[in-house]
Design a protein around this motif. Structure first.
Motif, PDB file in Angstrom:
ATOM      1  N   LEU A 303     123.879  36.572  -1.733  1.00 16.84           N
ATOM      2  CA  LEU A 303     125.332  36.629  -1.910  1.00 16.84           C
ATOM      3  C   LEU A 303     125.972  37.395  -0.769  1.00 16.84           C
ATOM      4  CD1 LEU A 303     128.013  36.469  -3.479  1.00 16.84           C
ATOM      5  CD2 LEU A 303     127.270  38.500  -4.745  1.00 16.84           C
ATOM      6  N   LEU A 304     125.384  38.518  -0.384  1.00 14.60           N
ATOM      7  CA  LEU A 304     125.913  39.311   0.719  1.00 14.60           C
ATOM      8  C   LEU A 304     125.944  38.497   2.003  1.00 14.60           C
ATOM      9  CD1 LEU A 304     126.804  42.016   1.958  1.00 14.60           C
ATOM     10  CD2 LEU A 304     124.388  42.592   2.215  1.00 14.60           C
ATOM     11  N   ILE A 305     124.863  37.789   2.302  1.00 13.00           N
ATOM     12  CA  ILE A 305     124.791  36.986   3.520  1.00 13.00           C
ATOM     13  C   ILE A 305     125.796  35.842   3.479  1.00 13.00           C
ATOM     14  CG2 ILE A 305     123.307  35.394   4.795  1.00 13.00           C
ATOM     15  CD1 ILE A 305     120.966  37.199   4.099  1.00 13.00           C
ATOM     16  N   SER A 306     125.865  35.131   2.354  1.00  8.75           N
ATOM     17  CA  SER A 306     126.795  34.005   2.235  1.00  8.75           C
ATOM     18  C   SER A 306     128.239  34.466   2.369  1.00  8.75           C
ATOM     19  CB  SER A 306     126.592  33.300   0.889  1.00  8.75           C
ATOM     20  OG  SER A 306     125.279  32.803   0.762  1.00  8.75           O
ATOM     21  N   LEU A 307     128.545  35.595   1.750  1.00 11.93           N
ATOM     22  CA  LEU A 307     129.915  36.106   1.790  1.00 11.93           C
ATOM     23  C   LEU A 307     130.283  36.569   3.201  1.00 11.93           C
ATOM     24  CD1 LEU A 307     132.136  36.435  -0.321  1.00 11.93           C
ATOM     25  CD2 LEU A 307     131.408  38.788  -0.641  1.00 11.93           C
ATOM     26  N   ASP A 314     135.965  32.561   8.737  1.00  5.15           N
ATOM     27  CA  ASP A 314     137.419  32.628   8.674  1.00  5.15           C
ATOM     28  C   ASP A 314     137.974  33.521   9.770  1.00  5.15           C
ATOM     29  OD1 ASP A 314     140.037  32.235   7.114  1.00  5.15           O
ATOM     30  OD2 ASP A 314     139.867  34.423   7.205  1.00  5.15           O
ATOM     31  N   MET A 315     137.300  34.635  10.063  1.00  4.26           N
ATOM     32  CA  MET A 315     137.742  35.513  11.140  1.00  4.26           C
ATOM     33  C   MET A 315     137.756  34.769  12.473  1.00  4.26           C
ATOM     34  SD  MET A 315     138.476  38.763  10.385  1.00  4.26           S
ATOM     35  CE  MET A 315     137.960  39.762  11.779  1.00  4.26           C
ATOM     36  N   ARG A 316     136.723  33.973  12.717  1.00  7.10           N
ATOM     37  CA  ARG A 316     136.641  33.249  13.989  1.00  7.10           C
ATOM     38  C   ARG A 316     137.640  32.104  14.027  1.00  7.10           C
ATOM     39  NH1 ARG A 316     133.313  33.178  18.300  1.00  7.10           N
ATOM     40  NH2 ARG A 316     132.137  34.905  17.371  1.00  7.10           N
ATOM     41  N   GLU A 317     137.796  31.417  12.908  1.00  5.54           N
ATOM     42  CA  GLU A 317     138.723  30.284  12.879  1.00  5.54           C
ATOM     43  C   GLU A 317     140.170  30.735  13.026  1.00  5.54           C
ATOM     44  OE1 GLU A 317     138.712  26.116  10.478  1.00  5.54           O
ATOM     45  OE2 GLU A 317     138.920  27.903   9.243  1.00  5.54           O
ATOM     46  N   TRP A 328     140.943  30.919   0.344  1.00  5.61           N
ATOM     47  CA  TRP A 328     140.398  29.602  -0.002  1.00  5.61           C
ATOM     48  C   TRP A 328     139.185  29.287   0.871  1.00  5.61           C
ATOM     49  CZ3 TRP A 328     139.407  25.075   2.561  1.00  5.61           C
ATOM     50  CH2 TRP A 328     139.181  23.932   1.789  1.00  5.61           C
ATOM     51  N   THR A 329     139.284  29.559   2.172  1.00  8.62           N
ATOM     52  CA  THR A 329     138.175  29.283   3.086  1.00  8.62           C
ATOM     53  C   THR A 329     136.938  30.086   2.714  1.00  8.62           C
ATOM     54  OG1 THR A 329     139.712  28.802   4.903  1.00  8.62           O
ATOM     55  CG2 THR A 329     137.438  29.313   5.496  1.00  8.62           C
ATOM     56  N   VAL A 330     137.110  31.387   2.491  1.00  8.04           N
ATOM     57  CA  VAL A 330     135.971  32.236   2.138  1.00  8.04           C
ATOM     58  C   VAL A 330     135.360  31.775   0.820  1.00  8.04           C
ATOM     59  CG1 VAL A 330     135.265  34.571   1.525  1.00  8.04           C
ATOM     60  CG2 VAL A 330     136.839  34.209   3.426  1.00  8.04           C
ATOM     61  N   GLY A 331     136.206  31.451  -0.152  1.00  4.70           N
ATOM     62  CA  GLY A 331     135.701  31.010  -1.449  1.00  4.70           C
ATOM     63  C   GLY A 331     134.967  29.688  -1.380  1.00  4.70           C
ATOM     64  N   LYS A 332     135.507  28.738  -0.630  1.00  5.23           N
ATOM     65  CA  LYS A 332     134.879  27.422  -0.526  1.00  5.23           C
ATOM     66  C   LYS A 332     133.544  27.479   0.203  1.00  5.23           C
ATOM     67  CE  LYS A 332     137.433  24.250  -2.500  1.00  5.23           C
ATOM     68  NZ  LYS A 332     136.890  23.405  -3.604  1.00  5.23           N
ATOM     69  N   LEU A 333     133.426  28.325   1.215  1.00  7.17           N
ATOM     70  CA  LEU A 333     132.195  28.386   1.993  1.00  7.17           C
ATOM     71  C   LEU A 333     131.111  29.214   1.310  1.00  7.17           C
ATOM     72  CD1 LEU A 333     133.353  28.693   5.709  1.00  7.17           C
ATOM     73  CD2 LEU A 333     133.064  26.686   4.278  1.00  7.17           C
ATOM     74  N   THR A 334     131.471  29.950   0.262  1.00  4.50           N
ATOM     75  CA  THR A 334     130.501  30.772  -0.458  1.00  4.50           C
ATOM     76  C   THR A 334     130.080  30.043  -1.717  1.00  4.50           C
ATOM     77  OG1 THR A 334     131.654  32.758   0.353  1.00  4.50           O
ATOM     78  CG2 THR A 334     130.046  33.054  -1.418  1.00  4.50           C
ATOM     79  N   PRO A 335     128.847  29.517  -1.793  1.00  2.00           N
ATOM     80  CA  PRO A 335     128.433  28.744  -2.976  1.00  2.00           C
ATOM     81  C   PRO A 335     128.410  29.566  -4.249  1.00  2.00           C
ATOM     82  CG  PRO A 335     126.549  29.190  -1.533  1.00  2.00           C
ATOM     83  CD  PRO A 335     127.783  29.600  -0.778  1.00  2.00           C
ATOM     84  N   GLN A 336     128.183  30.872  -4.132  1.00  2.00           N
ATOM     85  CA  GLN A 336     128.183  31.721  -5.324  1.00  2.00           C
ATOM     86  C   GLN A 336     129.567  31.816  -5.941  1.00  2.00           C
ATOM     87  OE1 GLN A 336     126.887  32.457  -2.397  1.00  2.00           O
ATOM     88  NE2 GLN A 336     124.830  33.310  -2.591  1.00  2.00           N
TER      89      GLN A 336
END
Length: 512
Positions: A303-307, A314-317, A328-336
């Motif tokens: 979870l730590l790595i995925s988050l 998102d920071m880079r984008e 939304w971006t952070v939530g969608k990219l984190t499967p947990q």
């Protein structure tokens, strides 16, 4: 009672505690302070502060307290029992706050005739803190990411077991996401989040990732990044070359350490929290976590790595400037978060590799920019963030927490995941040695991946058209279609093949 904002510093002889209070409520005669071994108590109604320091202090003639009207702080000085002893983690204010209901628990035990609780927390022997840190480092070096294989036990009596639909940190939450979905939670992708088993969450996620991935979208972004033109609406080079603030901090510190002699080098990067971050630390849950199952520990590290990956993407984008779509971006990219999937796909045999591949698949399916080189840069950011140590990780997690905290619907993910994750990382359960080894393990996994390892299953449209024609012909002839034809309708595509096809199409377009 109100927990006041406070900061702590030290020198060889004293501990300095600055407690922020309102000048309107300040009354010197109402202040009560207690120093008892590691315990420090400050009381000035309505303020109450109770801290458990790493080592013992003494209340003697050297102790002193005074009110500074300019800063509106009560400045307290108490002496160390052992002069020259270093008190670690004084900046992690959440960790210093005494556990809740400790006195209530003792009173209940006395009323119950001395019967103790079923599970009792024991104080840490601070004299052995160095030994415990060594144990944590040793544990980090021996951490095993292989999937454990255990033989299922045969039950003598067949008993129907009610399914467990819980989710979140240590699988302790339920009946929360369903409410947020009814209020418009578009991060969640589970059809029935409150009644989906863990294994079914994996399957549903894999299916929907395959459906969401667009080969043409990926091919277009690949060509746009490799052969940029002034008319492009995306500037991949600018995003790929962007430097993360956390990466720059670590690289600056690392280069400075390399210029020093071996004996003068620091093993842990010095990271200071701002006043705003210290206030956020005080808002975190004050809990102790008893997590002994290695499988759950691996899930929390994943979870730590995925988050962190989703955060750095998102920071880079956004080039370091979050926008209204960042949560939304952070939530969608984190499967947990999006699928409540804490286990991920273990078919690879290595849960860390499965976590890396899952994050890559989602980063190439959901955001605006879908490019493998961009994804690799994000993994580099995660690696350097981990190399920076616990405090640099906490700064990133606090930033993630703020993205969800101010949202009307997404705030639930702080409750079920992020708040407890922050407190767990701050605790002694996660040591610097474990984090350092986690960084090296992660670097090894994502660096060894090839584009051929990232695959998606898509419908084979050519086979489907042929099957429809053949089905119509066979119906006319009165024959049934072969069941094996269904397997021909699915084709596995990897990034290497997609990029090769994109190159060929682009070359044909250039020669046309």
């Amino acid at each position: 009672m109100i927990t006041p904002f406070f900061t702590i510093s030290q020198d060889d002889e004293f501990i300095f505690i600055d407690v922020k209070v309102s000048h309107i409520r300040f009354n010197a005669q109402s202040i009560e302070m207690v120093v008892q071994d590691e315990l420090f108590i400050f009381a000035l109604p309505p303020y109450y502060l109770r801290l458990r320091l790493p080592f013992r202090c003494v209340d003697d003639e050297r102790s002193h307290a005074a009110y500074d009207s300019k800063s509106e702080c009560v400045k307290i000085k108490i002496g160390k029992e052992t002069k020259g002893q270093f008190f670690p983690d004084l900046d992690l204010t959440t960790k210093l706050l005494a556990r809740l209901n400790e006195s209530e628990g003792k009173e209940k035990d006395a009323k119950n005739g001395g019967a103790g609780p079923l599970i009792q927390e024991l104080d840490i022997d601070n004299n052995n803190i160095a030994a415990s840190n060594s144990a944590v480092i040793s544990e980090g070096e021996k951490f095993d990411w292989e999937v454990s294989q255990t033989q299922a036990e045969r039950l003598s009596n067949l008993v129907e077991v009610a399914p467990d639909f819980k989710y979140g940190f240590n699988n302790t939450f339920s009946e929360i996401i369903g409410v947020s979905v009814s209020n418009g939670n578009d991060i969640n992708e589970l059809g029935d989040p409150e009644h989906t088993l863990s294994a079914d969450r994996i399957n549903e996620r894999l299916i929907k990732e395959n459906i969401k991935f667009d080969p043409e979208y990926y091919a277009a972004d690949y060509i746009m990044a490799k052969y940029p033109s002034p008319d492009d609406d995306k500037n991949f080079k600018q995003l790929i070359d962007w430097k993360s603030p956390s990466t720059k901090k670590f690289m600056k510190w690392y280069k400075a350490q390399q210029e020093l002699s071996q004996d003068a080098r620091e093993s842990i990067m010095n990271v200071e929290f701002s006043k705003e971050e210290q206030e956020k630390l005080l808002d975190l849950p004050r809990k102790s976590y008893l997590i002994e199952d290695p499988a759950i520990q691996k899930q929390l590290l994943l979870l730590l790595i995925s988050l962190l990956f989703a955060y750095h993407f998102d920071m880079r984008e956004t080039e370091g400037d979050h926008n209204i779509e960042s949560a939304w971006t952070v939530g969608k990219l984190t499967p947990q978060i999006s699928f409540l999937d804490a286990q991920l796909d273990n078919s690879e045999g290595n849960v860390l590799k499965a976590g890396v591949i899952t994050s890559i698949r989602r980063a190439l399916s959901y955001p605006l920019h879908r490019n493998y080189t961009l994804v690799q840069r994000c993994w580099d950011d995660v690696y350097y963030n981990l190399r920076g140590g616990k405090r640099l990780i906490i700064k990133s997690l606090l930033d993630v927490r703020e993205l969800f905290r101010f949202h009307d619907v997404y705030y639930v993910y702080n409750k079920i995941w992020i708040d407890d994750l922050c407190s767990w990382v701050i605790s002694d359960a996660v040591g610097e040695g474990l984090i350092r080894q986690l960084a090296h393990d992660l670097k090894k996994e994502y660096s060894s991946l090839s584009k051929a390892d990232i695959t998606f299953e898509k419908l084979n449209e050519d086979k489907m058209e042929e099957g429809e024609d053949r089905e119509g012909h066979e119906q006319e002839q009165g024959r049934s279609q072969n069941d094996d034809d269904d397997d021909d309708e699915i084709v596995a595509l990897n990034l290497e093949e997609l990029e090769l096809m994109a190159e060929q199409s682009f070359e044909e377009y250039q020669n046309a």
